[in-house]
Scaffold this active site. Structure first.
Site, short mmCIF file in Angstrom:
data_model
loop_
_atom_site.label_atom_id
_atom_site.label_comp_id
_atom_site.label_asym_id
_atom_site.label_seq_id
_atom_site.Cartn_x
_atom_site.Cartn_y
_atom_site.Cartn_z
N HIS A 1 0.86 -1.18 0.00
CA HIS A 1 0.00 0.00 0.00
C HIS A 1 0.90 1.23 0.00
O HIS A 1 1.68 1.45 0.93
CB HIS A 1 -0.93 0.02 1.22
CG HIS A 1 -1.85 1.20 1.24
ND1 HIS A 1 -3.11 1.16 0.69
CD2 HIS A 1 -1.69 2.45 1.74
CE1 HIS A 1 -3.69 2.34 0.85
NE2 HIS A 1 -2.85 3.13 1.49
N CYS A 2 0.78 2.04 -1.05
CA CYS A 2 1.65 3.20 -1.21
C CYS A 2 0.87 4.47 -0.86
O CYS A 2 -0.06 4.84 -1.59
CB CYS A 2 2.17 3.28 -2.65
SG CYS A 2 3.32 4.65 -2.92
N PRO A 3 1.20 5.13 0.24
CA PRO A 3 0.48 6.38 0.57
C PRO A 3 0.81 7.52 -0.39
O PRO A 3 0.03 8.47 -0.51
CB PRO A 3 0.96 6.69 1.99
CG PRO A 3 2.29 6.01 2.11
CD PRO A 3 2.21 4.79 1.25
N GLY B 1 -1.73 7.15 -2.91
CA GLY B 1 -3.07 7.10 -2.34
C GLY B 1 -3.85 5.87 -2.73
O GLY B 1 -5.09 5.94 -2.83
#
Length: 389
Positions: free
Chosen positions: A167-169, A172
């Site tokens: 999961h890449c912030p 997003g």
């Protein structure tokens, strides 16, 4: 108070579980935490805007007009890959329906048998064979499914994602089977853009310092210092991330598998998805087919929602007032047909006359009153007397 069931059509994305945000009628799918994504947009757009405002006019005249053109094309490609990664379905797997979940639970209970109280039940695992290698499929207690190979449950989005990478912030969104190639192209193009801007910032400062001096150059182009600082600190992380994913692609491995050590642990289990060839692995990840989404976000489904009768009454009143319906009133037909009465109405009139109650039945105690003679009957009687005389 009674309830009335009203059926209305809704899009499937409105009823999808999980912690995702949908826009544009389900076409855009992102995570709820989008603060870091806005920061990514601000840094990329802001840095490029300063570069086009301060460096490009000077470099286009003194070096080549192709410098701002190439920078613009590279910037557009970076933005396209970023939005494609952020706004797409990463490969979310649908959760099991209540009937499917009940059936799976029954299968698991039948396979494991009755577990005595106080003992831990055995893990819910299924074994499948992939390229002569046994791979374990784990059961997801949230989605009520056995996850496919290489799938994992994202705790941030609360969804199972096929070929889950991480999961890449910064984008997003989750990075999975359907948007991994776009994420890799984004990191690679962003690395090139960062190196490009950082290089020509240095070239611009050096060329102007020869004529005006270093301090005067910084005063005339205050945005250059900010660009250099942003590019310098961004360069190491972005280039390092691109190199790490290039290494993973060459092995046909995901970030989740690398962190867990799925194929490099103590057992030294070989990766069943690797082709033992760097070119084949890269072609499969970057040039393979585009998989369709299995969510059907914009599909239509019917939902029954209860509405109380009191709340439905004003709606019916307003609807009847806005769309008046012509009311038909029943008129009483004459007891004796005349020439103005239609022929098709005469049988009905006779039938109604037969069904109508007699005065005796209506008022049995009323005195008998002789019927009054009409003027027409008196005239006919007088004419008959004249003829007899």
């Amino acid at each position: 108070m009674s309830a009335v069931m009203i059926t209305r059509k809704v899009r499937k994305w409105e009823k999808l579980p999980g912690k995702n945000t949908f826009c544009c009628d389900g076409r855009v799918m992102m995570a709820r935490q989008k603060g870091v994504f806005y920061l990514t947009l601000f840094l990329i757009v802001g840095t490029c805007a300063l570069f086009f405002a301060f460096e490009c006019p000077y470099l286009a005249v003194h070096l080549s007009p192709a410098i701002p053109v190439f920078a613009a094309l590279l910037f557009l490609f970076v933005m396209a890959m970023l939005l494609r990664t952020s706004f797409s379905d990463p490969g979310v797997l649908p959760r099991a329906l209540p009937e499917e979940a009940t059936f799976i639970e029954m299968e698991i209970e039948a396979a494991n048998g009755n577990v005595p109280a106080g003992q831990r039940p055995p893990p819910r695992i299924r074994n499948v064979q992939i390229n002569n290698q046994i791979v374990k499929l784990k059961y997801c207690y949230t989605c009520k499914i056995f996850r496919p190979p290489r799938a994992s449950h994202c705790s941030i989005c609360d969804n199972c994602v096929d070929r889950f990478d991480h999961h890449c912030p910064w984008v997003g969104n989750c990075v999975g089977k359907r948007n991994y190639r776009y994420f890799y192209l984004f990191t690679m193009s962003l690395s090139l853009l960062t190196i490009y801007i950082f290089t020509f910032d240095i070239v611009h400062v050096v060329m102007r310092s020869v004529d005006n001096g270093f301090l005067n150059t910084l005063k005339e182009t205050p945005g250059t210092v900010l660009e250099v600082l942003v590019c310098f600190f961004t360069l190491w992380s972005v280039v390092g991330l691109t190199g790490f994913h290039t290494y993973l692609i060459s092995l046909n491995q995901t970030t989740n598998e690398d962190i867990k050590g799925s194929w490099s642990g103590k057992n030294r289990v070989q990766n069943p998805y690797s082709h033992k060839n760097i070119i084949k692995n890269c072609c499969e990840v970057l040039c393979g087919p585009t998989y369709p989404s299995v969510l059907d976000r914009r599909g239509v489904m019917q939902e029954d929602s209860p509405v109380s009768a009191t709340s439905a009454a004003p709606y019916s009143t307003s609807s009847s007032s806005s769309n008046p319906v012509p009311q038909t009133t029943k008129t009483t037909a004459p007891l004796i047909p005349n020439e103005h009465t239609p022929d098709d109405a005469k049988p009905s009139i006779a039938a109604s006359a037969e069904k109508s109650p007699s005065p005796k039945e209506e008022h049995p105690s009323a005195p008998k009153v002789p019927p009054l003679a009409s003027p027409e009957t008196d005239a006919e009687a007088s004419l008959a007397k004249d003829k007899t005389h």
